[in-house]
Design an enzyme around this catalytic site. Structure first.
Site, PDB file in Angstrom:
ATOM      1  N   THR A 121      13.467  15.328 -47.544  1.00 24.70           N
ATOM      2  CA  THR A 121      13.073  13.981 -47.972  1.00 24.70           C
ATOM      3  C   THR A 121      11.690  13.638 -47.412  1.00 24.70           C
ATOM      4  O   THR A 121      10.878  12.980 -48.072  1.00 24.70           O
ATOM      5  CB  THR A 121      14.122  12.958 -47.493  1.00 24.70           C
ATOM      6  OG1 THR A 121      15.402  13.406 -47.934  1.00 24.70           O
ATOM      7  CG2 THR A 121      13.852  11.569 -48.033  1.00 24.70           C
ATOM      8  N   ASP A 144      20.906  17.492 -37.849  1.00 25.21           N
ATOM      9  CA  ASP A 144      20.282  18.721 -37.325  1.00 25.21           C
ATOM     10  C   ASP A 144      19.190  18.435 -36.294  1.00 25.21           C
ATOM     11  O   ASP A 144      18.788  19.340 -35.565  1.00 25.21           O
ATOM     12  CB  ASP A 144      19.653  19.528 -38.465  1.00 25.21           C
ATOM     13  CG  ASP A 144      20.681  20.011 -39.476  1.00 25.21           C
ATOM     14  OD1 ASP A 144      21.878  19.964 -39.162  1.00 25.21           O
ATOM     15  OD2 ASP A 144      20.278  20.437 -40.570  1.00 25.21           O
ATOM     16  N   GLN A 157      31.446  17.102 -38.870  1.00 22.34           N
ATOM     17  CA  GLN A 157      30.300  16.727 -38.018  1.00 22.34           C
ATOM     18  C   GLN A 157      29.430  15.644 -38.647  1.00 22.34           C
ATOM     19  O   GLN A 157      28.702  14.950 -37.958  1.00 22.34           O
ATOM     20  CB  GLN A 157      29.407  17.954 -37.778  1.00 22.34           C
ATOM     21  CG  GLN A 157      30.096  19.057 -37.035  1.00 22.34           C
ATOM     22  CD  GLN A 157      29.403  20.395 -37.238  1.00 22.34           C
ATOM     23  OE1 GLN A 157      28.583  20.797 -36.437  1.00 22.34           O
ATOM     24  NE2 GLN A 157      29.729  21.099 -38.309  1.00 22.34           N
TER      25      GLN A 157
HETATM   26  O1  F6P Z   1      20.975  18.970 -43.081  1.00 24.57           O
HETATM   27  C1  F6P Z   1      22.243  18.589 -42.747  1.00 24.57           C
HETATM   28  C2  F6P Z   1      23.250  19.671 -43.053  1.00 24.57           C
HETATM   29  O2  F6P Z   1      24.521  19.198 -42.695  1.00 24.57           O
HETATM   30  C3  F6P Z   1      22.977  21.035 -42.434  1.00 24.57           C
HETATM   31  O3  F6P Z   1      23.351  21.134 -41.086  1.00 24.57           O
HETATM   32  C4  F6P Z   1      23.742  21.940 -43.332  1.00 24.57           C
HETATM   33  O4  F6P Z   1      23.221  23.252 -43.262  1.00 24.57           O
HETATM   34  C5  F6P Z   1      23.553  21.319 -44.676  1.00 24.57           C
HETATM   35  O5  F6P Z   1      23.267  19.952 -44.450  1.00 24.57           O
HETATM   36  C6  F6P Z   1      24.732  21.414 -45.614  1.00 24.57           C
HETATM   37  O6  F6P Z   1      24.336  20.950 -46.864  1.00 24.57           O
HETATM   38  P1  F6P Z   1      25.270  20.443 -48.045  1.00 24.57           P
HETATM   39  O7  F6P Z   1      25.623  19.029 -47.794  1.00 24.57           O
HETATM   40  O8  F6P Z   1      24.421  20.543 -49.258  1.00 24.57           O
HETATM   41  O9  F6P Z   1      26.461  21.342 -48.079  1.00 24.57           O
END
Ligand code: F6P
Length: 351
Positions: A110, A132, A277
């Protein structure tokens, strides 16, 4: 026709994170009550901007949400700048809604897209959210502390069952490009091994550490593995090569478990924490940070100070030009003090 001094659009994009609602509340309350602005709440991130889906927000929409997880606006991983037609639509709706500014709340992606919005000549302000904590240019992103508490709680729980069964419990923690969440939850949870993308691991070294613990009387171990963990061999591969290698393969923690199995008689179990998480109510720290970043964003808009990320620097909330930070990732630095203290407290990184 606008009835107020200024009108801005607000959207939340990318993976959600606890703290988005407190940030929305902070921005909107300050903008409406202090600076007399109008607000268009855009649905589902950039997808809503491209498709023209948004509503005028009233104070009742952003009241009573500080304790709520997720985002009242919805989110998506739409990447409009890959398609010139979508960029046209995005600009069209910005103008149609007579926006003075677009406020984007999101992670690394973003941040990059907010900078593209700026390059299109539109006014933009960006706020860093991600579990993250890898957004470049801010000391902390909101969402991280909530996820950290959830992940640490999980590592604590794995500890008790690992000890009872004398097993090796492996927790997979989110974080593809940066290992902040794995590192901090691993240290806070007292993990014996922590594997993060920034430090490629040697499975033999991890095996030696587990053996050493056994020899010293610790009959169980807890290993924390970041989603983006790489072995020493994998570290030399390009992103594309890695993607190909992992296609159809189980995730990082399972890879570590099977490499340990190939190495010796280790009794391992894997727990992938996943979206647990990212969900749930924001902890107090994230509510505080999000509120402060949000009110600062409103202040910047009132001044007409656009093209910035609102960031935490030490104890201050500051404006950082987007052009200086967009497209970069904040990785765990190799000289980070947490790495040294974890090692001194008996944790290995497999390096
Ligand atoms: O960027 C946040 C996050 O939770 C990362 O830790 C993870 O790799 C990714 O998003 C997972 O993405 P999605 O929601 O597209 O499965």
């Amino acid at each position: 026709m606008k009835s107020k001094t200024k009108r801005f659009g607000i959207l939340t994009a990318g993976g959600d994170a606890p703290g988005l609602n407190p940030a929305i509340r902070g921005i909107c309350k300050a903008a409406h009550f202090e600076y007399d602005m109008e607000i268009i709440g855009i649905h589902d991130g950039f997808a809503g901007l491209v498709e023209g889906r948004g509503d005028l927000l009233r104070p009742s929409d952003y009241s009573g949400i500080i304790h709520k997880g997720g985002t009242i606006l919805g989110t998506s991983r739409e990447r409009p700048f890959k398609d010139p037609e979508k960029v046209k639509q995005l600009i069209y709706h910005y103008n149609k809604w007579e926006l003075d500014c677009l406020v984007c709340l999101g992670g690394n992606g973003t941040q990059k897209r907010a900078n593209y919005v700026r390059k299109e000549g539109l006014n933009v302000i960006y706020l860093p959210k991600t579990i993250d904590n890898d957004v470049y240019g801010t000391d902390m992103s909101f969402g991280f502390h909530t996820a950290l508490d959830a992940a640490t709680d999980a590592v604590d729980r794995l500890h008790t069952t690992a000890a009872s069964h004398k097993r090796i419990l492996i927790a997979e923690i989110m974080g593809n490009s940066a290992g902040w969440l794995a590192l901090y939850s691993g240290i806070a949870g007292g993990a014996d091994v922590i594997v993060i993308p920034e430090i490629p691991y040697d499975i033999n070294k991890i095996g030696e550490h587990l053996d050493e613990r056994m020899k010293n009387g610790s009959k169980f171990s807890v290993i924390v593995v970041a989603e983006g963990a790489k072995s020493v061999e994998e570290a030399d591969l390009s992103r594309k090569e890695l993607k190909k290698k992992y296609e159809g393969q189980p995730s990082a923690a399972f890879r570590v478990a099977s490499e340990l199995k190939a190495l010796g008689d280790y009794d391992t179990r894997v727990s992938v924490l996943g979206y647990i998480q990212r969900g749930g109510a924001p902890v107090a720290y994230d509510r505080m940070l999000a509120t402060q970043l949000g009110t600062k964003a409103a202040e910047l808009m009132a001044k007409g100070d656009y093209g910035n990320m609102v960031a935490l620097k030490g104890m201050d909330i500051v404006a950082v030009p987007l052009e200086k930070v967009a497209g970069k990732t904040k990785e765990v630095p190799h000289n980070h003090i947490a790495l040294k203290s974890a090692k001194l407290a008996g944790t290995t990184f497999g390096d």
